[in-house]
Motif scaffolding. Sequence first.
Motif, mmCIF file in Angstrom:
data_model
loop_
_atom_site.group_PDB
_atom_site.id
_atom_site.type_symbol
_atom_site.label_atom_id
_atom_site.label_comp_id
_atom_site.label_asym_id
_atom_site.label_seq_id
_atom_site.Cartn_x
_atom_site.Cartn_y
_atom_site.Cartn_z
ATOM 1 N N ARG A 1 0.855 -1.184 0.000
ATOM 2 C CA ARG A 1 0.000 0.000 0.000
ATOM 3 C C ARG A 1 0.888 1.229 0.000
ATOM 4 O O ARG A 1 1.830 1.323 0.782
ATOM 5 C CB ARG A 1 -0.889 -0.027 1.239
ATOM 6 N N ASP A 2 0.583 2.153 -0.904
ATOM 7 C CA ASP A 2 1.288 3.430 -0.915
ATOM 8 C C ASP A 2 0.837 4.208 0.316
ATOM 9 O O ASP A 2 -0.357 4.422 0.509
ATOM 10 C CB ASP A 2 0.955 4.208 -2.189
ATOM 11 N N GLU A 3 1.770 4.609 1.150
ATOM 12 C CA GLU A 3 1.412 5.277 2.405
ATOM 13 C C GLU A 3 0.829 6.677 2.200
ATOM 14 O O GLU A 3 0.115 7.174 3.060
ATOM 15 C CB GLU A 3 2.624 5.337 3.344
ATOM 16 N N LYS A 4 1.080 7.269 1.044
ATOM 17 C CA LYS A 4 0.552 8.616 0.795
ATOM 18 C C LYS A 4 -0.931 8.593 0.462
ATOM 19 O O LYS A 4 -1.708 9.373 1.010
ATOM 20 C CB LYS A 4 1.324 9.292 -0.343
ATOM 21 N N ASP A 5 -1.345 7.730 -0.470
ATOM 22 C CA ASP A 5 -2.744 7.731 -0.897
ATOM 23 C C ASP A 5 -3.447 6.384 -0.694
ATOM 24 O O ASP A 5 -4.590 6.212 -1.101
ATOM 25 C CB ASP A 5 -2.863 8.173 -2.357
ATOM 26 N N HIS A 6 -2.740 5.423 -0.073
ATOM 27 C CA HIS A 6 -3.304 4.106 0.272
ATOM 28 C C HIS A 6 -3.662 3.247 -0.940
ATOM 29 O O HIS A 6 -4.371 2.262 -0.800
ATOM 30 C CB HIS A 6 -4.510 4.245 1.207
ATOM 31 N N ARG A 7 -3.177 3.610 -2.118
ATOM 32 C CA ARG A 7 -3.471 2.825 -3.327
ATOM 33 C C ARG A 7 -2.553 1.625 -3.429
ATOM 34 O O ARG A 7 -1.454 1.594 -2.889
ATOM 35 C CB ARG A 7 -3.304 3.693 -4.578
ATOM 36 N N LEU A 8 -3.008 0.644 -4.195
ATOM 37 C CA LEU A 8 -2.248 -0.574 -4.458
ATOM 38 C C LEU A 8 -1.001 -0.257 -5.271
ATOM 39 O O LEU A 8 -1.058 0.499 -6.241
ATOM 40 C CB LEU A 8 -3.128 -1.567 -5.237
ATOM 41 N N VAL A 9 0.114 -0.870 -4.871
ATOM 42 C CA VAL A 9 1.365 -0.782 -5.609
ATOM 43 C C VAL A 9 1.884 -2.212 -5.761
ATOM 44 O O VAL A 9 1.935 -2.959 -4.781
ATOM 45 C CB VAL A 9 2.415 0.081 -4.876
ATOM 46 N N THR A 10 2.228 -2.589 -6.989
ATOM 47 C CA THR A 10 2.838 -3.895 -7.226
ATOM 48 C C THR A 10 4.249 -3.678 -7.751
ATOM 49 O O THR A 10 4.514 -2.714 -8.470
ATOM 50 C CB THR A 10 2.035 -4.737 -8.246
ATOM 51 N N VAL A 11 5.139 -4.590 -7.377
ATOM 52 C CA VAL A 11 6.527 -4.512 -7.819
ATOM 53 C C VAL A 11 6.933 -5.909 -8.273
ATOM 54 O O VAL A 11 6.808 -6.880 -7.518
ATOM 55 C CB VAL A 11 7.464 -4.039 -6.681
ATOM 56 N N SER A 12 7.389 -6.003 -9.510
ATOM 57 C CA SER A 12 7.875 -7.287 -10.021
ATOM 58 C C SER A 12 9.125 -7.047 -10.854
ATOM 59 O O SER A 12 9.280 -5.997 -11.458
ATOM 60 C CB SER A 12 6.798 -7.985 -10.852
ATOM 61 N N GLY A 13 9.996 -8.034 -10.859
ATOM 62 C CA GLY A 13 11.259 -7.891 -11.574
ATOM 63 C C GLY A 13 11.569 -9.091 -12.443
ATOM 64 O O GLY A 13 10.669 -9.797 -12.914
ATOM 65 N N TRP A 14 12.855 -9.338 -12.641
ATOM 66 C CA TRP A 14 13.276 -10.371 -13.576
ATOM 67 C C TRP A 14 12.830 -11.775 -13.175
ATOM 68 O O TRP A 14 12.547 -12.582 -14.070
ATOM 69 C CB TRP A 14 14.772 -10.280 -13.854
ATOM 70 N N PRO A 15 12.743 -12.155 -11.883
ATOM 71 C CA PRO A 15 12.249 -13.510 -11.587
ATOM 72 C C PRO A 15 10.802 -13.705 -12.059
ATOM 73 O O PRO A 15 10.447 -14.782 -12.567
ATOM 74 C CB PRO A 15 12.355 -13.621 -10.065
ATOM 75 N N TYR A 16 10.004 -12.679 -11.920
ATOM 76 C CA TYR A 16 8.613 -12.722 -12.389
ATOM 77 C C TYR A 16 8.590 -12.880 -13.909
ATOM 78 O O TYR A 16 7.863 -13.721 -14.449
ATOM 79 C CB TYR A 16 7.911 -11.441 -11.951
ATOM 80 N N ALA A 17 9.405 -12.096 -14.587
ATOM 81 C CA ALA A 17 9.488 -12.187 -16.052
ATOM 82 C C ALA A 17 10.000 -13.557 -16.479
ATOM 83 O O ALA A 17 9.508 -14.133 -17.463
ATOM 84 C CB ALA A 17 10.398 -11.089 -16.600
ATOM 85 N N ALA A 18 10.959 -14.113 -15.750
ATOM 86 C CA ALA A 18 11.506 -15.436 -16.084
ATOM 87 C C ALA A 18 10.424 -16.507 -15.943
ATOM 88 O O ALA A 18 10.344 -17.422 -16.780
ATOM 89 C CB ALA A 18 12.694 -15.755 -15.189
ATOM 90 N N LEU A 19 9.589 -16.411 -14.923
ATOM 91 C CA LEU A 19 8.515 -17.387 -14.743
ATOM 92 C C LEU A 19 7.525 -17.333 -15.903
ATOM 93 O O LEU A 19 7.147 -18.368 -16.459
ATOM 94 C CB LEU A 19 7.783 -17.135 -13.417
#
Length: 179
Positions: free
Chosen positions: A81-99
């Motif tokens: 959760r973004d602490e400023k506006d409480h909106r959803l934030v997702t973070v994905s990188g190379w392991p996600y792309a590899a899958l």
Amino acid sequence: MSVSDYLLYTGLFVAVLVTQLGTRRPDAKRLVLPIAIVAGIGAKYLKAMPGGSMPHLLEAAGLAAGLLFGLASIALIKVRRDEKDHRLVTVSGWPYAALWTLALALRLGFAYGSTHWFTHQLASFSIAHHVPSDTYGTAFVLMVLTMITVRTVGVMARARAARATIGFAGLPLARRLLR
């Protein structure tokens, strides 16, 4: 599979990665759109699902593979959760792309191999076990649909656990279902 099928599946793969890699602030439309796209593409495969015990086992294997890949993708994407506006934030990188790349490579590899590398063996198996050729496409559509749905539901559940808000503008039915 035709060249257009390979391009379609590769395009969907690229769209998924482009819209999900890195740090994102997805709304409900962005989360649900891949499910709608795969369901639309898969409709031609799913409207006449082959019957019989072996075809159903292969379709169940597609569901199981989609479930496993979906659960793995949930593990590889951070949800906060973004602490400023409480909106959803997702973070994905190379392991996600590899899958996701592995899942695509397995599907396309089987499709290509079925017409170039192990055509005779697959035909013999299909005849011996009364498996219509449509079963394989159905199994892969079920795999992708399950993978994307599990990932989406997982992200939404983790967003809810983090008390992150998801924008539902234009999706009132989804808003009602998730309350």
